[in-house]
Design an enzyme around this catalytic site. Structure first.
Site, PDB file in Angstrom:
ATOM      1  N   HIS A 126      -4.876 -11.917   1.479  1.00 33.37           N
ATOM      2  CA  HIS A 126      -6.340 -12.058   1.527  1.00 33.37           C
ATOM      3  C   HIS A 126      -7.001 -10.992   2.380  1.00 33.37           C
ATOM      4  CE1 HIS A 126      -5.802 -16.625   0.494  1.00 33.37           C
ATOM      5  NE2 HIS A 126      -5.547 -15.837  -0.526  1.00 33.37           N
ATOM      6  N   CYS A 160     -21.877   3.290   3.543  1.00 35.29           N
ATOM      7  CA  CYS A 160     -21.015   4.459   3.740  1.00 35.29           C
ATOM      8  C   CYS A 160     -21.814   5.728   3.435  1.00 35.29           C
ATOM      9  CB  CYS A 160     -19.812   4.343   2.809  1.00 35.29           C
ATOM     10  SG  CYS A 160     -18.625   5.687   2.937  1.00 35.29           S
ATOM     11  N   SER A 200       0.561 -23.506   5.829  1.00 31.03           N
ATOM     12  CA  SER A 200      -0.233 -23.335   4.612  1.00 31.03           C
ATOM     13  C   SER A 200      -0.203 -24.640   3.825  1.00 31.03           C
ATOM     14  CB  SER A 200       0.342 -22.208   3.748  1.00 31.03           C
ATOM     15  OG  SER A 200      -0.310 -22.193   2.489  1.00 31.03           O
TER      16      SER A 200
HETATM   17 ZN   LIG Z   1     -17.625   5.451   0.898  1.00 33.30          ZN
END
Ligand SMILES: [Zn+2]
Length: 253
Positions: A126, A160, A200
Site C-alpha cells: 500500500h 511538481c 492483519s
Molecule cells: Zn513531476
C-alpha cells in the site's frame, strides 16, 4: 490450533521458526498499534470518522488535494514520533539472522525500514506515507518541503515543477496496486516454508489471497492477530495474544 496461552504460543512459534529455512512475514496495522499508529480501519479508527479520499477524487479536484494534505499533516504527529515496536524489532532480528529473505507489509508507516530492514527487502503493498511523489514524473518530495509550501501558499497543495500532482507515496482507494510489489509478494509467498501473518485481519484484497497461496505451496501458516480471521482454520498456529508479547522473545541485539 489456537494457542491456549502466551507460553504455549511462544513455544510453538519458536519450534516453527527454528525449523524454517525461509520465513516470510506479512504484516498489517496490528503490529504498529503499540507504536502509536492508529488502525485506520478499526471501529473508532480514523477512517470511520473521515472517509478516505479515493484516487479519482484526488485527481479531479484541487480542493480534495488540499484536503488530503491537510489530513496528512494532522496525522504527522503520530507518524513522526512513532518508533519500531517489539514486533518490528523481532522481525528485523530474524532478518539479520538470515531467516527472512524479505518482508511483505500492508503498512505505510516505514517502521520496518526504521527497525533496520533495508528498504529493498520491505515489500510495500500500500505504499509509504512518510514521503511524497509526483504522480506524473515520479520525482520524490519530502513531507517537510510539501508542508512548508502548503503553509506558505494559504493551505494550497504544491504541484511538481512538471505540472503533475504531488501525493504521498501511498496507494489510495481506486489507485492501481503497485505491480512490482505484488509480483514480489507472490514470489516470496510461494517460496517460503513459513508464512507469518502478523496484525492483519487478512480481509482486504490482496491480503486475503496470500495465506492460502502459502499453504497451497506447502508452507506452514502462523496467524498472530487479536481478532479471529477467515484463515484460522487452515493455520498451523493461531496466536491471539498481544503481538509485542508474542514476538518479544525473538528480539536479539
Ligand atoms: Zn513531476
Amino acid at each position: 490450533m489456537i494457542a491456549s496461552d502466551l507460553e504455549t504460543a511462544i513455544s510453538r512459534l519458536r519450534d516453527l521458526v527454528e525449523g524454517a529455512q525461509a520465513i516470510v512475514p506479512f504484516t498489517g496495522a496490528g503490529i504498529s498499534t503499540e507504536c502509536g499508529i492508529p488502525d485506520f480501519r478499526s471501529p473508532g479508527g480514523l477512517w470511520t470518522k473521515n472517509q478516505p479520499i479515493p484516487f479519482d477524487a484526488f485527481m479531479a479536484s484541487r480542493e480534495m488535494r488540499n484536503e488530503a494534505w491537510r489530513r496528512r499533516f494532522v496525522m504527522e504527529e503520530s507518524f513522526a514520533k512513532a518508533r519500531p515496536g517489539r514486533g518490528h524489532r523481532a522481525l528485523a532480528s530474524l532478518y539479520r539472522a538470515g531467516k527472512v529473505p524479505a518482508l511483505v507489509t500492508q503498512n505505510i508507516d516505514n517502521l520496518h525500514q526504521d527497525s533496520g530492514i533495508p528498504s529493498q527487502d520491505v515489500v510495500e503493498l500500500h505504499g509509504n506515507t512518510t514521503y511524497a511523489v509526483c504522480l506524473e514524473c515520479t520525482e520524490r518530495y519530502e513531507l517537510s518541503w510539501v508542508k512548508k509550501n502548503f503553509e506558505a501558499n494559504g493551505h494550497h497543495a504544491p504541484d511538481c515543477s512538471c505540472g503533475g500532482y504531488i501525493k504521498t507515496a501511498t496507494v489510495s482507494f481506486g489507485q492501481a496496486m503497485p505491480a512490482d510489489a505484488m509480483r514480489r509478494a507472490q514470489e516470496l509467498t510461494k517460496s517460503c516454508d513459513l508464512f507469518l501473518a502478523v496484525g492483519s485481519s487478512l480481509v482486504v484484497w490482496p491480503a486475503a489471497g496470500f495465506p492460502l497461496m502459502a499453504k497451497r505451496n506447502g508452507a506452514a501458516l502462523v496467524i498472530i492477530n487479536r481478532e479471529p480471521t477467515e484463515f484460522d482454520e487452515i493455520a498451523d498456529l493461531v496466536v491471539r495474544n498481544d503481538i509485542g508479547d508474542a514476538l518479544a522473545s525473538f528480539i536479539s541485539h
